[in-house]
Motif scaffolding. Sequence first.
Motif, PDB file in Angstrom:
ATOM      1  N   SER B 111      -1.658   1.981  -8.969  1.00 29.51           N
ATOM      2  CA  SER B 111      -0.917   1.549  -7.788  1.00 29.51           C
ATOM      3  C   SER B 111      -0.208   2.824  -8.074  1.00 29.51           C
ATOM      4  O   SER B 111       1.150   2.697  -7.023  1.00 29.51           O
ATOM      5  CB  SER B 111      -0.121  -0.167  -8.092  1.00 29.51           C
ATOM      6  N   PHE B 112      -0.211   3.667  -8.845  1.00 29.34           N
ATOM      7  CA  PHE B 112       0.416   4.917  -8.705  1.00 29.34           C
ATOM      8  C   PHE B 112      -0.064   5.844  -7.823  1.00 29.34           C
ATOM      9  O   PHE B 112      -0.380   6.993  -7.838  1.00 29.34           O
ATOM     10  CB  PHE B 112       0.734   5.538  -9.786  1.00 29.34           C
ATOM     11  N   ARG B 113      -0.326   4.573  -6.783  1.00 29.09           N
ATOM     12  CA  ARG B 113      -0.501   5.801  -5.448  1.00 29.09           C
ATOM     13  C   ARG B 113       0.978   6.100  -4.401  1.00 29.09           C
ATOM     14  O   ARG B 113       1.392   4.837  -4.167  1.00 29.09           O
ATOM     15  CB  ARG B 113      -1.723   5.189  -4.279  1.00 29.09           C
ATOM     16  N   PHE B 114       1.215   7.104  -3.460  1.00 31.00           N
ATOM     17  CA  PHE B 114       2.852   7.441  -3.202  1.00 31.00           C
ATOM     18  C   PHE B 114       2.335   7.249  -2.080  1.00 31.00           C
ATOM     19  O   PHE B 114       3.453   7.446  -0.728  1.00 31.00           O
ATOM     20  CB  PHE B 114       3.149   8.201  -3.766  1.00 31.00           C
ATOM     21  N   PHE B 115       1.405   7.713  -0.996  1.00 33.05           N
ATOM     22  CA  PHE B 115       2.231   7.864   0.507  1.00 33.05           C
ATOM     23  C   PHE B 115       0.954   7.332   1.554  1.00 33.05           C
ATOM     24  O   PHE B 115       2.038   6.744   2.331  1.00 33.05           O
ATOM     25  CB  PHE B 115       1.065   9.549   0.383  1.00 33.05           C
ATOM     26  N   ARG B 116      -0.260   6.310   1.082  1.00 37.43           N
ATOM     27  CA  ARG B 116      -0.988   5.588   1.822  1.00 37.43           C
ATOM     28  C   ARG B 116      -0.140   4.322   2.171  1.00 37.43           C
ATOM     29  O   ARG B 116       0.387   3.311   1.366  1.00 37.43           O
ATOM     30  CB  ARG B 116      -2.080   5.253   1.816  1.00 37.43           C
ATOM     31  N   PRO B 117       0.576   3.897   2.828  1.00 38.75           N
ATOM     32  CA  PRO B 117       0.644   2.722   3.374  1.00 38.75           C
ATOM     33  C   PRO B 117       0.010   1.275   3.209  1.00 38.75           C
ATOM     34  O   PRO B 117      -1.100   1.035   3.780  1.00 38.75           O
ATOM     35  CB  PRO B 117       1.411   1.957   5.148  1.00 38.75           C
TER      36      PRO B 117
END
Lengths: 329, 250
Positions: B111-117
């Motif tokens: 869940s350390f993904r910052f750009f994809r909605p």
Amino acid sequence: MSTLVARMAAAPPRRRAVFPGAALAGLVLAALAALPVAAEAAGLPFLVVTATRMMIFGLAALSLDLVLGYGAMVSFGHAAFIGLGAYAVGILDAHGIRDLAVQAPVAAGACALFALVTGAISLRTRGVYFIMITLAFGQMAYFFMVSLAAYGGDDGLPLSGRSTLFGMRLIEGDPALFYCVLAVLTAALLVLRRVVASRFGRVLRGSRDNAVRMQAIGFSPLPYRLTAYVIAGAIAGLAGVLLANQAEFVSPAYMSWQRSGELIVMVVLGGMGTLVGPVVGAAALIALEEVLAHYSDHWRLGLGLMLVAVVLLSRGGLAGLAAKIGRRA
Amino acid sequence: MTPLLSVRNLRKSYGALKVTDDVSLDVASGELHAIIGPNGAGKTTLIHQLSGSLPSDSGTVHLAGEDVTDLPMVARVRRGLARSFQITSILDGFSVLENVALAVQARSGSSFRFFRPAASETALNAEAMDALGRVGLADRAARRAGSLSHGEKRQLELAVALATKARLLLLDEPLAGTGPEESAILVGLMRELKSTHTLVLIEHDMDAVFALADRMSVLVYGRVIASGAPSVVRSDPAVRAAYLGEEEAA
């Protein structure tokens, strides 16, 4: 069912009402882009300086919103990051390093590191204790700079001039600095808008609303909160870089606890958890300062009354008020 | 075969008050084990200890043979032990779909993904819709969770627990505060869940418990005074005296 999923996916995010459409955003951007030219033509060049200051604090308030509005972490030491960013410019400048290509990464990096260390400690607490401990770290940074005699101490530190970018003196004039700040603010707004809607942002928002629920589905909130704190610190550091360049001067006053309080006021006034709201809040607060101070020395009284009115009338701040009006129209 | 959940000599005291007093029980894979007991018997404390939100004074909890006694709640969830809450605990400001998608997200990828909605991740949404479909909330997916009726919120709790893909679900009074019609829906749901999950059910509603349970334990003042099939427990004299008698008298 797959059509239903597709429809869900296409459904607009909940905060769309607060975030005006692309058309309005384009209009605002166009108006801002025309401001230096218009101000020059109207013989009011100070408007450019004021607008630049608004956007610099807008950038700082925007970063605080990630922590305060999306993470429910009331950081009372956020001005420390502005100060550290500014001092990164000042200290590097004193040693002859005047290029933004070095200054900006050093400032953002130093702030991220400070946020990582202080956040790792502060985030062990919640509520009032978190407020107190961030205040304490902010004051420690403030007094450290006050006592740093080699770099001006209490008196502050004048820069030798504005920073260069890849050796070019690009932000020498006020209109040029204005466009530079506008570009940074726009970029930060767009990036953070994506961040809060991402997986990471969703976990951050969920932890804000109900941390126990998040643990029950397998998320421990701490790493996400700490990451948000570090991102916010780095962005506020960039605001400090810009502030130092505007004033061509660095002072411990940038990081006093009153400054941190003002940042919180900007966020609350504009609307927590809306991103664009705190930017508007920063502009509104600085505009009120300018206008009210013109009429009376006791302008803070008027400011206080307006703040009470906005908070009472609309919990969502100015952004909430705008959304309410938008729905009625 | 090792039981899915094995509890041995679990204790928890607050001062002189023994809230959990030497509790031992086994839950076999695939069964629905009900825990009943009068108010103040320590049922919710026991759930807290099992789920890991409250540390135990002594004793052990094993999940599928692994000692999870000292693991925090988050780690137990990742090993397949999820819980629902007695007091409805959903994210009111999120959509119904997002509440469930978040639970899917917790176990599928970083869940350390910052750009994809996140809202447009079809894989998350599809799994979330499956869980919502199972509890009968598919047509509520786009609603704000806070706007659901009480019964629907309890259904959403179940959907969230399902979406964690837990092997063992701890359900803390899923019928609390529901009316007869809502209860009937939820009992039907739990009967359906039984076919795919191992369940530990804490519940006050005796009709529901006897309709659903494969085995049950009776908790009184923190002690298990009887454990076994519902028919055996029902005729146990100690149970009748301590608990069911009171029910009938009431």
